[in-house]
Write an enzyme that holds these catalytic residues in place. Structure first.
Site, short mmCIF file in Angstrom:
data_model
loop_
_atom_site.label_atom_id
_atom_site.label_comp_id
_atom_site.label_asym_id
_atom_site.label_seq_id
_atom_site.Cartn_x
_atom_site.Cartn_y
_atom_site.Cartn_z
N LYS A 1 0.87 -1.18 0.00
CA LYS A 1 0.00 0.00 0.00
C LYS A 1 0.90 1.23 0.00
O LYS A 1 1.80 1.35 0.83
CB LYS A 1 -0.91 -0.01 1.23
CG LYS A 1 -2.08 0.93 1.12
CD LYS A 1 -3.09 0.48 0.05
CE LYS A 1 -4.35 -0.08 0.63
NZ LYS A 1 -5.22 -0.69 -0.40
N THR B 1 -2.98 -5.66 0.42
CA THR B 1 -2.49 -4.28 0.65
C THR B 1 -3.38 -3.60 1.68
O THR B 1 -2.92 -2.75 2.45
CB THR B 1 -2.46 -3.47 -0.67
OG1 THR B 1 -3.77 -3.23 -1.13
CG2 THR B 1 -1.65 -4.18 -1.74
N ASP B 2 -4.64 -3.99 1.73
CA ASP B 2 -5.54 -3.43 2.75
C ASP B 2 -5.08 -3.82 4.15
O ASP B 2 -5.13 -3.02 5.09
CB ASP B 2 -6.97 -3.91 2.48
CG ASP B 2 -7.99 -3.12 3.29
OD1 ASP B 2 -8.10 -1.91 3.07
OD2 ASP B 2 -8.64 -3.73 4.16
N PHE C 1 31.00 31.93 -9.27
CA PHE C 1 31.20 30.83 -10.22
C PHE C 1 32.05 31.35 -11.36
O PHE C 1 31.59 32.07 -12.23
CB PHE C 1 29.84 30.31 -10.74
CG PHE C 1 29.99 29.07 -11.59
CD1 PHE C 1 30.48 27.89 -11.04
CD2 PHE C 1 29.63 29.09 -12.93
CE1 PHE C 1 30.61 26.74 -11.83
CE2 PHE C 1 29.76 27.95 -13.72
CZ PHE C 1 30.25 26.78 -13.16
N ARG D 1 27.24 36.21 -6.52
CA ARG D 1 25.92 35.83 -7.03
C ARG D 1 25.06 35.30 -5.89
O ARG D 1 25.55 35.01 -4.81
CB ARG D 1 26.05 34.77 -8.13
CG ARG D 1 26.61 33.46 -7.62
CD ARG D 1 26.59 32.35 -8.68
NE ARG D 1 27.03 31.09 -8.08
CZ ARG D 1 26.96 29.91 -8.66
NH1 ARG D 1 26.49 29.81 -9.90
NH2 ARG D 1 27.38 28.82 -8.05
N GLN E 1 28.58 22.55 -6.40
CA GLN E 1 29.21 21.26 -6.16
C GLN E 1 30.06 21.31 -4.89
O GLN E 1 30.08 20.36 -4.10
CB GLN E 1 30.11 20.88 -7.35
CG GLN E 1 29.36 20.45 -8.60
CD GLN E 1 29.01 21.59 -9.56
OE1 GLN E 1 28.80 22.74 -9.13
NE2 GLN E 1 28.91 21.28 -10.83
N ASN F 1 20.05 23.93 -8.94
CA ASN F 1 20.61 25.28 -8.79
C ASN F 1 19.52 26.26 -9.22
O ASN F 1 19.17 26.34 -10.39
CB ASN F 1 21.85 25.40 -9.69
CG ASN F 1 22.64 26.65 -9.40
OD1 ASN F 1 22.22 27.48 -8.60
ND2 ASN F 1 23.79 26.79 -10.05
N HIS G 1 18.54 29.32 -10.33
CA HIS G 1 19.29 30.45 -10.91
C HIS G 1 18.57 31.78 -10.67
O HIS G 1 17.38 31.91 -10.93
CB HIS G 1 19.45 30.25 -12.41
CG HIS G 1 20.17 28.98 -12.78
ND1 HIS G 1 21.46 28.71 -12.37
CD2 HIS G 1 19.78 27.91 -13.49
CE1 HIS G 1 21.83 27.53 -12.84
NE2 HIS G 1 20.81 27.02 -13.52
#
Ligand SMILES: O=c1[nH]c(=O)c2[nH]c(=O)[nH]c2[nH]1
Length: 305
Positions: free
Chosen positions: A14, A59-60, A161, A178, A226, A252, A254
């Site tokens: 489930k 599943t019940d 960067f 940035r 990274q 990322n 931006h």
């Protein structure tokens, strides 16, 4: 007639059992809000090839077991899932393993004028972030993964960067200041020899890992997402000795400096547009020396490299 083809790998159960448990033994209630998935592996061949349900724990029934176990308390999601794993593999000979997963949504007490420390039984749902847990068991091993999803963080400076290769398709300018923003999805794996921890130890480890990754994100002067990721993973391994490995998937987000010169305005790093796509997607694992890779457990998670 014999089945014409071989049955390949299979599991069933489930998915996303929504469970809220209120601990109300004192007037100061606690709320655990989870979505739990239970999936069993074992000998279910006859169900697939012959329609013989003798081995099919419904599943019940799996859903009901989740609710019945919650009557005893939930505790940490990791320990709740381990209880389910023990129950299903211990109660049915042919169930040899499975995958039990939880997402947990956090609620904070509402501070009121009368209860500035937070109300006893009124709560507000915390942001979009979720805590995750996963127990994977096969006949050889039990692997416990914990983590979080959608932890959105941003640094308004302290990130650059530069130094990336340039070819005929490169238009990106060097950025020496940035915005760095991401939505952290992380999962960490407890070392097999750490054994099952108790619920408070899993809770403490979760808080320590989360705090360590936030601290590293904030304090690392970032030369790339990274590098921030690796610093965050290292901080988690420093903070929690029982963790063997942590994996991250970090988009990322931006932020682009808007050109305001058409309006005769400068823009000294103050006004940005935000694009939701495409986005850089930075994924990596940070491992303790000598840790095994536990690839079989990771293969069931998805969403990480
Ligand atoms: O931190 C970053 N890593 C990248 O790999 C990358 N690539 C890119 O265009 N911007 C960035 N930023």
């Amino acid at each position: 007639m014999p089945a014409p083809y071989q049955l390949g790998p299979n599991q069933y159960g489930k998915a996303q059992v929504r469970l809220v448990r209120v601990d109300r033994d004192t007037p100061r209630h606690r709320v655990s809000d989870l979505s739990v998935t239970s999936q069993l592996t074992g000998d279910f061949t006859a169900a697939h090839t012959e329609g013989d349900n003798a081995h099919v724990v419904a599943t019940d029934t799996q859903k009901n077991t989740v609710y019945a176990f919650a009557r005893e308390g939930v505790g940490a999601p990791e320990t709740f899932l381990l209880r389910l794993a023990d129950h299903f593999t211990g109660s049915f000979d042919w169930v040899t393993g499975g995958r039990w997963e939880a997402e947990q949504y956090a609620w904070s007490r509402i501070p009121t004028a009368a209860s500035p420390q937070g109300h006893d039984h009124a709560f507000v749902r915390d942001g979009g972030e979720t805590r995750t847990a996963l127990v994977v068991r096969d006949s050889d091993a039990t692997t416990v993964l914990a983590g979080l999803a959608d932890l959105v963080v941003l640094k308004s400076t302290g990130s650059e960067f530069v130094g990336f290769p340039r070819d005929e398709f490169t238009t990106l300018a060097d950025a020496d200041d940035r915005i760095l923003a991401t939505s952290v999805t992380a999962r960490w794996r407890y070392a097999a020899d750490a054994g099952p921890l108790d619920a408070t130890a899993y809770d403490r480890a979760y808080e320590a890992a989360r705090a360590a990754m936030l601290d590293a994100f904030a304090e690392t002067y970032s030369l790339a997402l990274q590098q921030s990721l690796y610093a965050m993973g290292s901080a988690v391994l420093d903070a929690v000795p029982e963790i063997a490995e942590v994996r991250f998937s970090m988009p990322n987000k931006h932020h682009f400096l808007v050109d305001l010169t058409p309006f005769d305005l400068d823009n000294p790093g103050e006004v940005f547009s935000v694009a939701d796509r495409p986005y850089g997607l930075i994924e990596a694992s940070v491992l303790r020396d000598g840790a095994d890779s536990a690839d079989a457990a990771w293969a069931l998670v998805g969403g990480f490299c």
